[in-house]
Design a protein around this motif. Structure first.
Motif, mmCIF file in Angstrom:
data_model
loop_
_atom_site.group_PDB
_atom_site.id
_atom_site.type_symbol
_atom_site.label_atom_id
_atom_site.label_comp_id
_atom_site.label_asym_id
_atom_site.label_seq_id
_atom_site.Cartn_x
_atom_site.Cartn_y
_atom_site.Cartn_z
ATOM 1 N N SER A 51 0.823 -1.210 0.000
ATOM 2 C CA SER A 51 0.000 0.000 0.000
ATOM 3 C C SER A 51 0.854 1.257 0.000
ATOM 4 N N THR A 56 -1.185 4.693 -1.137
ATOM 5 C CA THR A 56 -2.430 4.464 -0.400
ATOM 6 C C THR A 56 -2.204 4.744 1.076
ATOM 7 N N GLU A 168 -2.787 -2.981 -5.888
ATOM 8 C CA GLU A 168 -2.605 -1.583 -5.483
ATOM 9 C C GLU A 168 -2.191 -0.735 -6.692
ATOM 10 N N GLY A 359 -7.723 -5.299 -4.706
ATOM 11 C CA GLY A 359 -8.023 -4.042 -5.362
ATOM 12 C C GLY A 359 -9.498 -3.789 -5.602
#
Length: 427
Positions: A51, A56, A168, A359
């Protein structure tokens, strides 16, 4: 030699991973002088590492500084050798973790376009290189073939880390690249190369099929049953005779033992064929010459560097974490002498299931085997997929954080990336 309190026993912990950090944190400091030695001065929550590679989450949200553990002594250093004959400790915990394995494939090491994904430094380099490739591709008059190469992303390996990174990356391209680099979106391509017949090999077959079909619908290319033979600059050669030109490659194919474990003589300490140190049910390393615990049972090996002949366990974070919790509990309760005299409890692994983020707010969860009423009869829970598995994935990893600070940061960054998008700055 270290200057400890003469009253308390001295325990040295090598490593700050899932096992070493847990032992250092849980040991009763009123009973033990605890010294931690590791080249990495933080604990890394590795399941969330993919991530951070696309923004993210931010890097600081998944690490815990070792020095925040109260009443320990920490040295940032690499342990080169262990002198088992002239020990300077009452107890030694060997938990250096493992390293990424290239399996001897030429062109992986020292290639500026190929990255491992095992440390925060790896994640930071991937993120910078990723953004740099998009910036290069956006320069006017860049040839189309060069744009396609720059925006071709190859992931080698089909395990959970590889699949989560690919997921991701797909989310980043679909949600952020499409907004900030709209002219480049059509040129992006993700390829996953796996040597075995399927990705996520340890998962339930129905979940594997679900993920594979989902990736195909997303135009994520899956090349299975195929191995990488060599990498030449930005060209990946496969054993089927084909090749892939790429701008960034993430290599996540498995692990190997650290130099410390490799250099420990197998004439002194018993090892498995894969190089892991042999341990008994009490997690004690075994002396090969006597077939008894090393140093009368005062040396413990945990995590990826250790293995039990009769009870082999996978190289998982939950295995190492449970071993660390167990050993600290036993040392606190019985003391080193108590364990040496046989008063300790054997380690028993409790598999909590396997999960992965795939995802687009979807996930998969392969349920644990549940032994009902300790009858010896295992009942496997139903596998989960989709949004419910994604929520379970996030909830499980959020609750596993070891500090309130990181729990707050993770929630904040999840909210930020979902509402405002990921950061595309290169720094």
């Amino acid at each position: 030699k270290y200057n400890y309190s003469n009253v308390k026993e001295n325990i040295i912990v090598i490593g700050t991973g899932w096992a070493g950090y847990r032992v250092a944190m849980d040991l009763d400091k009123s009973k033990y002088n605890v010294k931690v030695i590791s080249p990495r001065n933080h604990f890394l929550f590795t399941p969330l590492l993919p991530s951070t590679a696309v923004g993210t989450l931010e890097f600081r949200a998944i690490q815990e500084p070792v020095r925040t553990i109260p009443n320990i002594i920490y040295h940032q250093a690499i342990v080169n050798n262990i002198d088992f004959d002239n020990k300077s400790y009452d107890g030694l915990v060997v938990a250096p973790g493992s390293e990424s394995n290239t399996f001897g494939v030429k062109g992986v090491l020292n290639n500026p376009n190929v990255f491992f994904l095992k440390q925060l430094d790896h994640s930071r380099k991937i993120r910078n290189h990723l953004i740099e490739n998009f910036e290069k591709a956006s320069i006017p008059d860049t040839p189309v073939e060069e744009i396609k190469r720059l925006l071709s992303f190859v992931v080698v390996g089909g395990g959970p880390t590889s699949i989560e990174f690919a997921a991701e990356l797909y989310d980043f391209i679909k949600s952020d690249v499409s907004r900030w680099f709209p002219d480049l979106f059509k040129y992006t391509h993700i390829t996953v190369v796996e040597a075995s017949g399927h990705i996520l090999g340890s998962f339930n077959e129905s979940l594997v099929s679900y993920v594979e079909n989902l990736f195909i619908k997303r135009n994520v290319e899956l090349i299975t049953g195929t191995a990488v033979t060599e990498i030449i600059d930005t060209k990946c050669l496969l054993n089927n005779g084909k090749s892939i030109d790429f701008g960034l490659m993430v290599w996540s194919t498995g692990v190997k033992q650290t130099k410390l474990i490799i250099d420990i003589s197998d004439s002194k300490i018993e090892k498995l064929r894969n190089g892991r140190l042999v341990v008994n049910d009490y997690l004690q390393a075994i002396d090969k010459t006597t077939n008894k615990p090393v140093n009368n049972g005062s040396v413990f090996a945990l995590g990826d560097c250790a293995g039990n002949k009769s009870k082999p366990l996978p190289l998982l974070a939950q295995v190492a974490s449970q071993q660390g919790i167990h050993l600290a509990k036993e040392l606190n309760k019985h003391g080193i002498a108590g364990i040496l005299s046989g008063n300790g409890n054997k380690f028993s692994y409790n598999h909590l299931g396997s999960m992965a983020n795939i995802g687009q707010w979807k996930g998969v969860f392969d349920s644990a085997n549940i032994d009902v009423n300790a009858t010896g009869t295992d009942i496997t829970g139903p596998p989960l997929k989709g949004f419910s598995a994604f929520l379970l994935w996030r909830a499980a990893y959020w609750t596993k954080q070891v500090s309130i600070t990181n729990k707050m940061l993770i929630l904040m960054y999840w909210f930020k990336s979902a509402v405002f998008g990921r950061d595309i700055s290169r720094f």
